[in-house]
Design an enzyme around this catalytic site. Sequence first.
Site, short mmCIF file in Angstrom:
data_model
loop_
_atom_site.label_atom_id
_atom_site.label_comp_id
_atom_site.label_asym_id
_atom_site.label_seq_id
_atom_site.Cartn_x
_atom_site.Cartn_y
_atom_site.Cartn_z
N SER A 279 1.77 -7.99 1.69
CA SER A 279 2.16 -6.83 2.49
C SER A 279 1.91 -7.13 3.95
O SER A 279 1.08 -7.99 4.28
CB SER A 279 1.35 -5.60 2.06
OG SER A 279 1.43 -4.57 3.02
N TYR B 135 -7.92 -3.32 1.78
CA TYR B 135 -6.53 -3.53 1.36
C TYR B 135 -5.95 -4.76 2.06
O TYR B 135 -5.33 -5.62 1.41
CB TYR B 135 -5.70 -2.29 1.70
CG TYR B 135 -4.23 -2.43 1.35
CD1 TYR B 135 -3.81 -2.52 0.03
CD2 TYR B 135 -3.27 -2.49 2.37
CE1 TYR B 135 -2.45 -2.65 -0.28
CE2 TYR B 135 -1.92 -2.61 2.06
CZ TYR B 135 -1.51 -2.70 0.74
OH TYR B 135 -0.18 -2.83 0.42
#
Length: 326
Positions: free
Chosen positions: A171, A197
């Site tokens: 990502s 994350y």
Amino acid sequence: MTRITTPFSAATTANEVVDGLDLTGRRIVVTGAASGIGIETARSLVAAGADVTLAVRRPEQGEQAVADIRASTGAGGDTGSGTGTVRAAILDLEKRDTLQAFADAWQGPLDVLIDNAGVMATPETRTPEGWELQFSNNHLGHFALANALRDALVAGAQASGQPSRLVSLSSTGHHRSPVVFDDVMFERREYDPWAAYGQSKTANSLFAVGVTQRWADDGVLANAVHPGGIITPLQRHLPKQEMLDRGWIDEEGTPNPAFKSTQQGAATSVFVAVHPLVEGVGARYFEDVAEAEPFRDDAPGRGVKDYALDPEQSDRLWTLSEQLLA
């Protein structure tokens, strides 16, 4: 290396990527395929003729996803009818016994493994082993699964005469943090859900580098993918107010028009998984259905940072992952 460019764009859908491709006989596993971009990834692959296994946490969700894909594509089950075939199998990235059971139950070669499942910006949570949840789920679970399926991927390459592919969903979140090897599990530093994350998404990219370094000679190549901004169940841990503050949704919960649809979000995964333009390519990072350019300060939200493709960082992560899972 020449950067891979394509005739596609950020608006391209997964169905458009596979248009004209015949994937008959290709065996593919997609993790987290019960919803979001996972189910759209599987749907487009099945529509093009592939035999797809949905790796899902809950049986009822798997059954619903299978029924949905069959209804939209005319696909069959294990015996095959219509276009490709689709089935579901249980796999929970947080439970190592289900990872091994999934791999033990797999029979025959595997052509593509798409590591799609993941969690995002969760409250601080520890696994039974004491590991930080996002690093454990997003990276370690997929690391263990891929290693357990390695022989099947090698067999897939031998059977087809072309490299098997592993697709690791990273990502643009990787911009938020490298892997902080001095405190991967947030045992000494203050927990930050977005830093955790970001670290896990960097790990996903480094994993693709590590697979290619170690398994290319046996016919297995891996690449990392940023699918783009999409509103899916991935955001389930975020408070509505945070999503409002970020401009992701309006008061009615309608996504910002700048976000991709789930079909558009699945396009880069499908491209890296099966398209001829990626044949023989490994250890690279893709976004918007093309190879990403290096990160630049004047283009925030795009590109890949050097540390996410660094071979030395990848080696260090591989060693740490083996130690943790030993």
